[in-house]
Design an enzyme around this catalytic site. Structure first.
Site, PDB file in Angstrom:
ATOM      1  N   TYR A 191      -5.580  -9.693  10.254  1.00 23.73           N
ATOM      2  CA  TYR A 191      -6.533  -9.327   9.200  1.00 23.73           C
ATOM      3  C   TYR A 191      -7.952  -9.791   9.568  1.00 23.73           C
ATOM      4  O   TYR A 191      -8.885  -8.998   9.620  1.00 23.73           O
ATOM      5  CB  TYR A 191      -6.159  -9.998   7.865  1.00 23.73           C
ATOM      6  CG  TYR A 191      -4.856  -9.540   7.254  1.00 23.73           C
ATOM      7  CD1 TYR A 191      -4.852  -8.702   6.147  1.00 23.73           C
ATOM      8  CD2 TYR A 191      -3.625  -9.955   7.753  1.00 23.73           C
ATOM      9  CE1 TYR A 191      -3.667  -8.287   5.554  1.00 23.73           C
ATOM     10  CE2 TYR A 191      -2.440  -9.545   7.179  1.00 23.73           C
ATOM     11  CZ  TYR A 191      -2.467  -8.717   6.081  1.00 23.73           C
ATOM     12  OH  TYR A 191      -1.300  -8.305   5.508  1.00 23.73           O
TER      13      TYR A 191
ATOM     14  N   ASP B 228       8.408 -10.473  10.391  1.00 22.20           N
ATOM     15  CA  ASP B 228       8.107 -11.203   9.155  1.00 22.20           C
ATOM     16  C   ASP B 228       7.718 -12.656   9.444  1.00 22.20           C
ATOM     17  O   ASP B 228       6.909 -13.238   8.725  1.00 22.20           O
ATOM     18  CB  ASP B 228       9.302 -11.161   8.192  1.00 22.20           C
ATOM     19  CG  ASP B 228       9.482  -9.769   7.594  1.00 22.20           C
ATOM     20  OD1 ASP B 228       8.529  -8.961   7.683  1.00 22.20           O
ATOM     21  OD2 ASP B 228      10.569  -9.476   7.060  1.00 22.20           O
TER      22      ASP B 228
ATOM     23  N   GLU C  83      -4.272  -3.832   9.668  1.00 24.52           N
ATOM     24  CA  GLU C  83      -4.832  -4.820   8.740  1.00 24.52           C
ATOM     25  C   GLU C  83      -6.279  -5.206   9.040  1.00 24.52           C
ATOM     26  O   GLU C  83      -7.041  -5.505   8.124  1.00 24.52           O
ATOM     27  CB  GLU C  83      -3.936  -6.062   8.684  1.00 24.52           C
ATOM     28  CG  GLU C  83      -2.553  -5.775   8.106  1.00 24.52           C
ATOM     29  CD  GLU C  83      -2.569  -5.205   6.690  1.00 24.52           C
ATOM     30  OE1 GLU C  83      -3.619  -5.270   6.017  1.00 24.52           O
ATOM     31  OE2 GLU C  83      -1.534  -4.665   6.258  1.00 24.52           O
TER      32      GLU C  83
ATOM     33  N   HIS D 285      -8.267  -3.367  -1.287  1.00 27.68           N
ATOM     34  CA  HIS D 285      -7.529  -3.500  -0.022  1.00 27.68           C
ATOM     35  C   HIS D 285      -6.448  -2.418   0.077  1.00 27.68           C
ATOM     36  O   HIS D 285      -6.353  -1.724   1.088  1.00 27.68           O
ATOM     37  CB  HIS D 285      -6.918  -4.897   0.085  1.00 27.68           C
ATOM     38  CG  HIS D 285      -6.189  -5.136   1.373  1.00 27.68           C
ATOM     39  ND1 HIS D 285      -6.811  -5.645   2.498  1.00 27.68           N
ATOM     40  CD2 HIS D 285      -4.911  -4.885   1.734  1.00 27.68           C
ATOM     41  CE1 HIS D 285      -5.929  -5.697   3.485  1.00 27.68           C
ATOM     42  NE2 HIS D 285      -4.758  -5.251   3.050  1.00 27.68           N
ATOM     43  N   GLU D 286      -5.649  -2.284  -0.988  1.00 19.22           N
ATOM     44  CA  GLU D 286      -4.556  -1.300  -0.933  1.00 19.22           C
ATOM     45  C   GLU D 286      -5.123   0.120  -0.861  1.00 19.22           C
ATOM     46  O   GLU D 286      -4.573   0.977  -0.179  1.00 19.22           O
ATOM     47  CB  GLU D 286      -3.625  -1.464  -2.141  1.00 19.22           C
ATOM     48  CG  GLU D 286      -3.077  -2.880  -2.366  1.00 19.22           C
ATOM     49  CD  GLU D 286      -2.547  -3.557  -1.114  1.00 19.22           C
ATOM     50  OE1 GLU D 286      -2.112  -2.868  -0.185  1.00 19.22           O
ATOM     51  OE2 GLU D 286      -2.590  -4.812  -1.062  1.00 19.22           O
TER      52      GLU D 286
ATOM     53  N   HIS E 147      -6.164   1.025   2.619  1.00 17.47           N
ATOM     54  CA  HIS E 147      -5.021   1.434   3.458  1.00 17.47           C
ATOM     55  C   HIS E 147      -4.783   2.942   3.424  1.00 17.47           C
ATOM     56  O   HIS E 147      -4.148   3.491   4.326  1.00 17.47           O
ATOM     57  CB  HIS E 147      -3.744   0.724   2.995  1.00 17.47           C
ATOM     58  CG  HIS E 147      -3.496  -0.589   3.670  1.00 17.47           C
ATOM     59  ND1 HIS E 147      -3.390  -0.708   5.038  1.00 17.47           N
ATOM     60  CD2 HIS E 147      -3.314  -1.835   3.161  1.00 17.47           C
ATOM     61  CE1 HIS E 147      -3.157  -1.992   5.333  1.00 17.47           C
ATOM     62  NE2 HIS E 147      -3.112  -2.687   4.224  1.00 17.47           N
TER      63      HIS E 147
ATOM     64  N   GLU F 198       0.799  -1.227   0.000  1.00 15.53           N
ATOM     65  CA  GLU F 198       0.000   0.000   0.000  1.00 15.53           C
ATOM     66  C   GLU F 198       0.834   1.280   0.000  1.00 15.53           C
ATOM     67  O   GLU F 198       0.442   2.262   0.635  1.00 15.53           O
ATOM     68  CB  GLU F 198      -0.929  -0.024   1.221  1.00 15.53           C
ATOM     69  CG  GLU F 198      -0.228   0.022   2.603  1.00 15.53           C
ATOM     70  CD  GLU F 198       0.090  -1.335   3.195  1.00 15.53           C
ATOM     71  OE1 GLU F 198       0.162  -2.313   2.438  1.00 15.53           O
ATOM     72  OE2 GLU F 198       0.276  -1.412   4.423  1.00 15.53           O
TER      73      GLU F 198
END
Ligand code: ZN
Length: 527
Positions: A399, A391, A334, A311-312, A315, A287
């Site tokens: 989410y 990560d 998220e 979705h992006e 953001h 994003e």
């Protein structure tokens, strides 16, 4: 030393950087960037100042006015998660509000993906792009690499003239290099004298809205673009067919931006451009503000590509405008974005599509909770990530459990009230980085008595799925789930039952099949 973020050496008692001016010379043959960075602090600072770096060579730290050297040290060891700690020592007798660092990246920089010509669509020119989330900006330039420290930036990218650049910033100019501009005369290894070589061009950018460092982004390659809306271009390598397919896929973007504005308030970033990357991009989308990065695999010609863009785009309000203070509160980015994405999808593609997406998410969440049954910390919304690489912590939980939490609040107070709440939340905290407690305090103040109806502590600090989470209901969703259940009894869907299915319908169907399938059933299924 009072850490601000478990993933950064930034000290909460130190002054924060508010602006970084970067001059970056891209040396493609060695997959290296040589840079000079001028840091501006929010107020004059003296004494130690901690910055994050990873696999960077630091050449000099200077006072910008006198160019006199300032003492610094690099930690002798590299923390496997945080990288190498760069400690500056700013003069005690004359506090500085800015300082200058010259540095070089390493070919192994964790944020930089260098592609040789054969790895690109057109196979003629090299390509490089960044992926700074979660904590990789520090491998491009030294910084206080925590979302708690929002920065504005400007950048001069010196690149071969057959290439062009895009950034998560306003494009100011493409022009000939100017000798000595942006402290480029201080670049190491002779690259100062190459700055003005006739084979080079400077792409100039400015980002005057404060962003978390993980949203710093650029891509450099042989790029072309098509206009797809009044504030949207789609960029990709200038290769046959790619731009045309992308422009067709994302033709409805402006409609989505308008729906987003109706739901969440003004779009604050001026432009919403899209960059389709070469196939090596490891995510569906990223994003980056003003310039979303997308994998070419989202160009499928069905509704799912638009959902990645939704979705992006979402953001732009949740994650980019309001950002988690550190990765322990990632669900604020998220969970909200998944909720906002589905509201945009509902507005432009209809309720059935939104419910399918919720249903796929619901199955995914249940699978994740099973996967983490021996590590329940991973099933919380608010997590403890001390000593944990963000990560490796990545999962669907922030989410989908985050979505379920917000959906539960919506059901409790009603959609009109929740819509008002969301608009007020975004207007109150825009361009700020916040934590879960700040959200909960705001919720309790604006939805009085909510804590008596919903167990807010269980939702944010508890493990697993709370009892008031909710599997969605719609005719299409229920039909697909029951067809998957019938498969277990040996009945395959008829051709007419699947004739108009797209990727999402198949995804939901497959998600609901038993994880272990008898060989005889596979034969049936494939025939
Ligand atoms: Zn996201």
């Amino acid at each position: 030393m009072a850490p601000l973020d478990p993933h950064s050496f930034t000290d909460s008692t130190h002054t924060l950087t508010t602006h970084i001016a970067l001059s970056l010379y891209f040396d493609f043959p060695s997959a290296t960037i040589h840079g000079a960075a001028l840091f501006t602090l929010s107020s004059p600072h003296s004494g130690p100042l901690c910055l994050d770096t990873r696999s960077l060579s630091i050449h000099r730290v200077l006072s910008p006015s006198t160019l006199s050297p300032l003492p610094y040290s690099l930690s002798p060891f590299c923390d496997p998660i945080k990288g190498t700690h760069l400690s500056l020592s700013l003069p005690n007798d004359a506090a500085l509000s800015s300082f200058l660092i010259t540095f070089s990246t390493s070919p192994s920089s964790s944020a930089l993906q260098w592609l040789s010509p054969p790895q690109t669509f057109n196979k003629k020119h090299p390509f490089v792009y960044t992926q700074c989330q979660s904590i990789h900006a520090r491998s491009v330039f030294p910084c206080q690499d925590t979302p708690a420290a929002r920065i504005r930036y400007s950048a001069l990218l010196n690149v071969p003239r057959e290439l062009s650049a895009v950034m998560s910033a306003r494009h100011v100019d493409r022009r000939l290099p100017v000798s000595g501009e942006g402290y480029s005369n201080l670049l190491p290894n002779g690259f100062n004298s190459l700055w003005c070589s006739e084979t080079r061009v400077v792409e100039e950018f400015d980002m005057n809205q404060p962003i978390p460092p993980y949203l710093f982004a650029f891509a450099v390659g042989e790029l072309g673009f098509r206009e797809v809306g009044p504030r949207t271009r789609v960029y990709s390598e200038a290769a046959d067919g790619v731009l045309e397919a992308a422009a067709k896929e994302f033709a409805g973007t402006e409609d989505m931006i308008r729906q987003g504005e109706k739901l969440f308030g003004d779009y604050e970033w001026e432009r919403f451009d899209l960059l389709v990357l070469p196939p090596s991009f490891p995510y569906g989308g990223m994003e980056n503000p003003r310039m979303v990065f997308l994998t070419p695999t989202v160009i499928k010609g069905d509704a799912s590509g638009a959902q990645v863009v939704a979705h992006e785009l979402a953001h732009s309000w949740t994650g980019n405008l309001i950002t988690n203070k550190n990765n322990e509160h990632f669900w604020l980015n998220e969970g909200f974005t998944t909720y906002a994405e589905r509201r945009i999808v509902e507005a432009v593609q209809g309720e059935d599509r939104a419910v399918l997406s919720i249903g796929i998410g619901w199955r995914g969440l249940n699978d994740e909770i099973k996967r983490f049954q021996d590590n329940l910390e991973f099933t919380k919304l608010k997590t403890n990530q001390e000593g944990v690489d963000p990560d490796t912590f990545y999962s669907q939980v922030p989410y989908e459990k985050g979505f379920q939490f917000l959906w539960c609040i919506e059901r409790q107070i009603g959609r009109p009230a929740f819509d008002e709440f969301l608009k007020k939340y975004i207007a109150t905290f825009k361009f700020k980085s916040i934590d879960t407690e700040t959200f909960l305090d705001f919720l309790k103040a604006n939805a009085p008595g909510i804590e008596k109806e919903i167990d807010l502590v269980l939702w944010t600090e508890g493990t697993g799925i709370p009892p008031d989470a909710y599997e969605p209901v719609s005719n299409l969703y229920t039909k697909i789930v029951s067809l998957a259940n019938e498969f277990k009894l040996g009945r395959m869907p008829r051709e007419d039952e699947v004739a108009d299915w797209q990727g999402q319908e198949w995804e939901l169907y497959l998600e609901n099949l038993p994880k272990v399938v008898e060989a005889s059933q596979v034969v049936l299924f494939l025939s």
